[in-house]
Design an enzyme around this catalytic site. Structure first.
Site: not given
Ligand code: GLN
Length: 556
Positions: A16, A186, A379, A403, A518, A520
């Site tokens: 969609k 269908t 990143c 982290e 980022h 991308e």
């Protein structure tokens, strides 16, 4: 003002989002100012906190909104700029209405789905469509889901008020091929249109997804049972590439049908850039293999924009990029990680969160650095490249990001001063577009051909300037920095520059670049991102000279 609502039936994953995006391409090409909006029926406020396993990629916008990956399709297919208005979730709608209720805005009235929720949905549609000619609204989920009902009810209301000339309903459905019967069936489409009609929406156009070409009699049958003219039954057979979809839809007459119905006077669509793109895709050139070392490698939806950007890079470089997804934990466990990277022409470490797989990624980066394999870090990829260099070139044993190891003796990646406190309260992610100044004479400067760029961010941690002095002495370069109010909380780099690390490079290597942002998210098929184009060119160079061309695809 005109609206096109795109709904879906039978099953999810019918494309969609790509349908809405391709409609955007076609109508924008006809000279209309188009925007797109996605409604997500779930109750999360945004997908920022959802696992990539559940939801696929989180797509980040310039304004810092964390959105559904369909907004990535919208931006790649059209020139429309997306903002947080363009992705609305049920969670946002309900949160807003409940806030109003608590404030007493409803003056003692009973707060209900109709009209309060539907009114709020309408307000959001209006907000997103300001200053445009046409708004394409994609309703997430599948017809029949409980969650999407308020959205569909809103579509019904708007259509009733504005009429078919201003509001078109496009329904994307599935026509399965049943092998034993040797036929396209269908019935599922009939049922899904029936469900739509039960809630008062008669679709104007049906986009019928199928694996096989659709014979005219199948179209006629769908037309008869679904109350849609046969020429409005659009066949959408599986395409080799998503970038063929606008051309296919145009051939099927989709945009013409819509402008006829909505009485839009416009020029014909000029799809020549998309045609040229299709020609280039058909003659892809030599094959180049890029290894992506990640954590969700089985779930490619979670690296959607990255995959697309590498594909665009291949188009720019004139080669076919084959992606080889490597599970970071395999590199971690392997006695010989270099063997896993043998035959790779480029290595990419994408963004990521959490500790799992981190050591494997660092081993991969180490191989790429020492063996001269072109490397692009994004990143987390930049943070790990910094850690790798600290440990293996500067002897900073145990260097890490807090982290992953809060006790590390060399926290080269950490929170900025004061950030830890705020982080306890949440909401400290650096999100959205930030300016980056690129150093003269650097590889990044040659790639971008600009001194100032803007790129999108989504991370919490930063490279700590005062802790990378010995890296800079050993050749590690910081070639892009962000100077803004945020950077004021950080120490200056040893060379006196004040700013946050945005791009790093290691010279004396065919291509070793990493960025904190980022890139991308901003690559387009018609304008591939320069970082990906150059990275793929470097990988192509390796394929040519390493004596390891991709199997069976010698360059001619
Ligand atoms: N986990 C790292 C951080 O939060 C990197 C995030 C990312 O790669 N998007 O800073």
């Amino acid at each position: 003002m005109k609206y096109i609502f795109v709904t879906g039936g039978v099953i999810s994953s019918l494309g969609k989002g790509l349908t809405a995006a391709s409609l955007g391409t076609l109508l924008e090409n006809r000279g209309l100012k188009v925007t797109l909006q996605k409604f997500d029926p779930y109750l999360n406020v945004d997908p920022g906190t959802m696992s990539p396993f559940q939801h696929g990629e989180v797509y980040v916008l310039d304004d810092g909104a964390e959105t559904d990956l369909d907004l990535g399709h919208y931006e790649r297919f059209t020139g429309a700029t997306m903002t947080r208005q363009n992705n609305v979730t049920s969670g946002q709608i309900y949160a807003h209405v409940l806030e109003q209720e608590r404030r007493g805005d409803f003056l003692g009235g009973t707060v209900q789905v109709i009209p309060h929720i539907t009114d709020e949905i309408r307000r959001r549609i209006q907000l997103a469509s300001e200053h445009t000619d046409l708004c394409i609204v994609e309703v997430g989920g599948t017809v029949g889901d409980i969650e999407s009902q308020p959205f569909l009810e809103t579509v019904r209301q708007i259509r009733l008020e504005m009429g078919r000339e201003h509001v078109a309903c496009v329904h994307v459905t599935y026509v399965p091929y049943i092998r034993t019967a040797g036929e396209l069936k269908t019935k599922p489409t009939q049922h899904s249109v029936m469900a739509l009609r039960t809630i008062g929406i008669q679709p104007d156009l049906l986009i019928c997804r199928s694996e096989r070409p659709m014979p005219p009699e199948v179209k006629r049958k769908i037309s008869l049972f679904c109350n849609v003219p046969p020429e409005n039954v659009i066949a959408a057979e599986d395409a080799d590439s998503v970038y063929e979809i606008p051309l296919r839809f145009h051939q099927e007459g989709l945009d013409q049908r819509l402008v006829d119905q909505m009485n839009i006077w416009s020029r014909d669509a000029d799809l020549s850039p998309w045609q040229r793109l299709q020609e280039r895709m058909k003659a892809p050139g030599p094959e180049v293999i890029i290894a992506i070392i990640g954590k969700y490698v089985d779930l490619q939806e979670s690296y959607k924009s990255l995959n697309e950007a590498l594909f665009h890079g291949g188009l720019a470089a004139g080669c076919h990029v084959r992606l080889q997804f490597l599970e970071a934990e395999d590199l971690e466990k392997s006695p010989d990680p270099a063997a896993l990277l043998a035959g790779m022409h480029g290595v990419l470490v994408p963004g990521g969160f959490g500790r799992r797989g981190v050591e494997g990624k660092i081993r991969g980066i180490s191989c790429a650095r020492t063996q001269g394999i072109p490397f692009l870090g994004i990143c987390l990829g930049l943070q790990l490249a910094t850690i790798e260099f600290a440990r293996n070139v500067c002897g900073m044993q145990g260097a890490n990001s807090t982290e992953f190891d809060p006790e590390t003796p060399h926290p080269v990646v950490d929170f900025l001063p004061g950030q830890r406190e705020q982080d306890r309260k949440g909401a400290t992610m650096r999100l959205g577009s930030y300016e980056c100044e690129i150093e003269e004479g650097s590889l990044a400067r040659r790639i971008y051909r600009a001194g100032v760029i803007h790129e999108r961010h989504r991370h919490r941690y930063e490279v700590i300037n005062s802790r990378i002095g010995s890296l800079l002495e050993r050749g590690f370069r910081v070639t892009g920095i962000h100077r803004g109010p945020l950077a004021e909380g950080s120490d200056p780099l040893p060379d006196g520059r004040q700013g946050l690390v945005e791009i790093i490079e290691i010279p004396d290597h065919p291509f070793f670049v990493a960025c904190q942002f980022h890139p991308e998210y901003k690559s387009r098929p018609l304008s591939p991102h320069p970082l990906f184009a150059e990275f793929v060119r470097a990988a192509m160079q390796r394929a040519r000279t390493s004596g390891h061309p991709a199997p069976g695809k010698e360059e001619t």
